[in-house]
Design a protein around this motif. Structure first.
Motif, mmCIF file in Angstrom:
data_model
loop_
_atom_site.group_PDB
_atom_site.id
_atom_site.type_symbol
_atom_site.label_atom_id
_atom_site.label_comp_id
_atom_site.label_asym_id
_atom_site.label_seq_id
_atom_site.Cartn_x
_atom_site.Cartn_y
_atom_site.Cartn_z
ATOM 1 N N ILE A 145 0.831 -1.210 0.000
ATOM 2 C CA ILE A 145 0.000 0.000 0.000
ATOM 3 C C ILE A 145 0.864 1.258 0.000
ATOM 4 N N SER A 190 -0.990 4.957 -14.486
ATOM 5 C CA SER A 190 -2.291 4.396 -14.141
ATOM 6 C C SER A 190 -3.060 5.250 -13.140
ATOM 7 N N LYS A 238 -3.046 8.521 -13.022
ATOM 8 C CA LYS A 238 -3.317 9.838 -13.626
ATOM 9 C C LYS A 238 -2.984 10.953 -12.627
ATOM 10 N N HIS A 269 -4.389 -3.182 -0.967
ATOM 11 C CA HIS A 269 -5.068 -1.974 -1.448
ATOM 12 C C HIS A 269 -5.746 -1.230 -0.310
ATOM 13 N N ARG A 288 -10.759 8.584 -13.666
ATOM 14 C CA ARG A 288 -9.523 8.569 -14.464
ATOM 15 C C ARG A 288 -8.559 7.465 -14.072
ATOM 16 N N ALA A 289 -8.598 7.029 -12.811
ATOM 17 C CA ALA A 289 -7.543 6.126 -12.335
ATOM 18 C C ALA A 289 -8.024 4.723 -11.971
ATOM 19 N N GLN A 343 -7.568 -0.130 -11.387
ATOM 20 C CA GLN A 343 -6.143 0.011 -11.659
ATOM 21 C C GLN A 343 -5.695 -0.717 -12.926
ATOM 22 N N THR A 344 -6.339 -1.841 -13.206
ATOM 23 C CA THR A 344 -5.932 -2.607 -14.390
ATOM 24 C C THR A 344 -6.468 -2.005 -15.683
ATOM 25 N N ARG A 345 -7.570 -1.263 -15.592
ATOM 26 C CA ARG A 345 -8.132 -0.642 -16.808
ATOM 27 C C ARG A 345 -8.624 0.763 -16.499
ATOM 28 N N PRO A 346 -7.729 1.665 -16.125
ATOM 29 C CA PRO A 346 -8.182 3.019 -15.770
ATOM 30 C C PRO A 346 -8.870 3.695 -16.947
#
Lengths: 411, 207
Positions: free
Chosen positions: A67, A194, A196, B106, B137-138, B141-144
């Motif tokens: 994290i 990723s 942004k 996470h 936008r983000a 995580q794998t497909r932002p």
């Protein structure tokens, strides 16, 4: 070393895995970015390496988790002069995974409140008038007082700052090329990864000296530093210096994006959050002798360290060898550059007794680095507030024990 | 170079305006008109280096997806926390956990609006638009950038509902989202970000 990498390369070329790697390299990743091409490893002559006797490396503060951000600190105690070698530049990655950006495909888009939106390739940016400037970067969380093993070296306490010669195009050149409309007051800069990563910067600073950098210490910016393009915002907390820069939107308000709103605000004891702090305060630290080192015996030592300030140039550095009772002016390495690390040196003869070494920075505006007690008094907090606070710029005392061992004496 | 020349000629015009004004008032209008024309010409002039490509409005629109606190950039769409719970299970729970409290890998999404003076992730988000923008936008995580506006509105509603900011039936859209008052909105210093490079800071206080 040389023969080892040579044989590895031969193995690579003959095994066929290299071909598979190249094919995979052409496949676009899920993130929409091209995976880095798999190249044979460079040997020590193609890209020079330090002596095998030398182990000057970055270090992480404690055990990282999935994290927490990837963090590696610059070994300030092992470095000389003012330039940090690119491979030893600190990094705090607020993203998940470093993007592999193909410089041939990378674009910088400028749009928003401008007469002409423009999109530049890297080659086009390199055709524009360039500047090379020596600027430090410093994470806003640098220098937090630390207890235990992490508090015992200048690297782990203060190593979130580094100084490089950055080359690129002044952002003002690009903004003038687009023609900024009246009424615009901020820019919003976005990184191509990723998360942004997005930051708002006042237009005044963007036009003054903010740099769109493609080179660091003479070579392309390193991947962890934003390859192929990053912002450098001189003197400001480094979270503003957007890496993997791909877009600049000219607007009339800050955007309060995720990484700049809550995530980088300090909470004061009264519950108020301090946010959008830009310029770093005047700071200095003795890097040798420093915590964790041991003086082999009494006699002559050169005390040396670094000073910097977010408000221009360092005017003077004073060194105390008696725990702050008296200070004497240190010698500054010339030239002293604005928004750059400044090396100071001070001749000292240790008599073998216990004492405390510390330094104090005064910048071109006359702002003076405070002690932790002075900083706490000004904020109306107790010193332990700074464990979790950002922008801490207190004086760092190093205690010299009679046996020569040096310890962090902040508490 | 052209821009430089125009700047010089404009400066000359201004000087002439000043000297003429003292001698002969009727000329002022004429000269002023010329000055305006000159400045318009400067404004309409092309860029100095003629490098870079002018992108189409569609290209810009596709990349201009960041959202400011007023939310004027928000796209049409709508969603509630109830709908968001379904999307969450499909696209977010794998990382953030079935109850949005996070995992070893996470961050959790709860708490978000904690008013306690403790610095924790998400505790100081001052605008609901910031949450929408980051999800849009983000995430994931794998497909932002792959979520639809409806999904982002619904997920934002779900996160805000789980943090007791809204109810599970409140509808979020481009109008209602920016109006949400986040719990810590008034607890920021300064209230609005500003930059005053000339300000003298008191000793020991370098915020």
């Amino acid at each position: 070393m040389g023969s080892h990498s040579h044989s590895r390369r031969r193995w690579f070329l003959t095994s066929g895995i290299g071909v598979a790697g190249l094919v995979m390299g052409a496949v676009r990743s899920l993130r929409g970015q091209t995976a880095a091409p798999t190249a044979p490893p460079r040997d020590t002559l193609a890209y020079g390496q330090p002596s095998p006797f030398d182990n000057t490396i970055r270090k992480a503060p404690g055990q990282g988790t999935a994290i927490t951000d990837t963090a590696l600190m610059t070994p300030l105690q092992d470095l000389d002069g003012i330039i940090t070698p690119s491979g030893l530049h600190f990094l705090m990655d607020h993203v998940k995974g470093i993007p592999d950006l193909d410089p041939k495909k990378h674009r910088l888009l400028l749009h928003g409140m401008v007469d002409r939106p423009l999109e530049f390739t890297l080659d086009e940016l390199k055709r524009l008038p360039s500047v090379s400037r020596v600027y430090f970067l410093e994470c806003n969380a640098n220098s937090r007082p630390l207890h235990g093993p992490n508090g015992e070296s200048v690297q782990l306490v203060h190593g979130r700052t580094s100084c490089s010669e950055w080359t690129g195009v002044l952002l003002s050149v690009l903004l003038k090329e687009c023609g900024v409309k009246s009424g615009a007051s901020w820019i919003v800069a976005e990184g191509d990864e990723s998360n942004k990563y997005t930051m708002s910067i006042p237009l005044g600073k963007a036009m003054e000296d903010t740099l769109v950098a493609y080179a660091q210490n003479g070579e392309p910016v390193r991947p962890h530093q934003g390859y192929p393009l990053r912002l450098v915002v001189p003197g400001w907390e480094a979270i503003r210096a957007v890496k993997w820069l791909t877009r600049i939107n000219v607007v009339d308000r800050p955007y309060m994006a995720w990484h700049e709103s809550g995530n980088n605000a300090d909470t004061r004891p009264d519950g108020k959050g301090l946010w959008y702090r830009f310029e770093l305060g005047p700071k200095s630290v003795i890097t040798r002798p420093s915590g964790g080192q041991r003086l082999p015996g009494h006699g002559f030592y050169e005390i040396t360290g670094l000073a910097w300030t977010g408000r221009g140039a360092v005017r003077r550095v004073d060194v105390s060898t008696d725990g702050g009772r008296t200070y004497k002016e240190a010698e500054l390495q010339q030239p002293v550059l604005r928004y750059a690390h400044t090396r100071f040196r001070y001749a000292w003869k240790w008599n073998g007794e216990e004492t405390v070494l510390q330094s104090r920075c005064t910048d071109e505006r006359g702002e003076v680095q405070p002690t932790i007690l002075e900083a706490a008094k000004n904020l109306g907090v107790t010193p332990d507030y700074f464990y979790e606070a950002d922008h801490f710029n207190g004086i760092q005392p190093w205690k010299v024990n009679p046996d020569g061992r040096i310890q962090n004496a902040l508490f | 170079m052209d821009a430089f020349r125009t700047r010089c000629s404009r400066r000359r015009v201004r000087l002439r305006t000043a000297s003429v004004a003292r001698r002969d008032p009727p000329y002022v209008l004429l000269v002023a008109a010329f000055a305006i024309l000159a400045s318009v010409a400067a404004h309409a002039q092309g860029p100095t280096y003629q490098l870079g490509r002018v992108p189409s409005q569609e290209e810009i629109k596709a990349r201009d997806t960041a959202i400011s606190p007023e939310g004027k950039e928000l796209p049409p769409g709508r969603g509630t926390a109830k709908e968001g719970a379904t999307v969450y299970t499909q696209k977010c729970a794998a990382c953030h956990g079935p109850n949005a409290t996070g995992s070893a890998l996470h961050r959790g999404l709860v708490p978000l609006g904690n008013a306690k003076p403790v610095k924790i992730p998400w505790s100081l988000v001052p605008y609901a638009t910031t949450v929408w923008d980051f999800i849009n936008r983000a995430m994931p995580q794998t497909r932002p950038g792959s979520l639809t506006p409806d999904e982002v509105y619904a997920l934002t509603a779900y996160v805000l509902y789980r943090n007791d900011v809204i109810t599970d039936t409140d509808v979020l859209d481009a109008t209602s989202l920016p109006k949400i008052r986040m719990p810590n909105r008034d607890n920021f210093l300064p209230a609005q970000p500003e930059w005053n490079p000339k300000a003298k800071r008191p000793f020991g206080y370098y915020p």
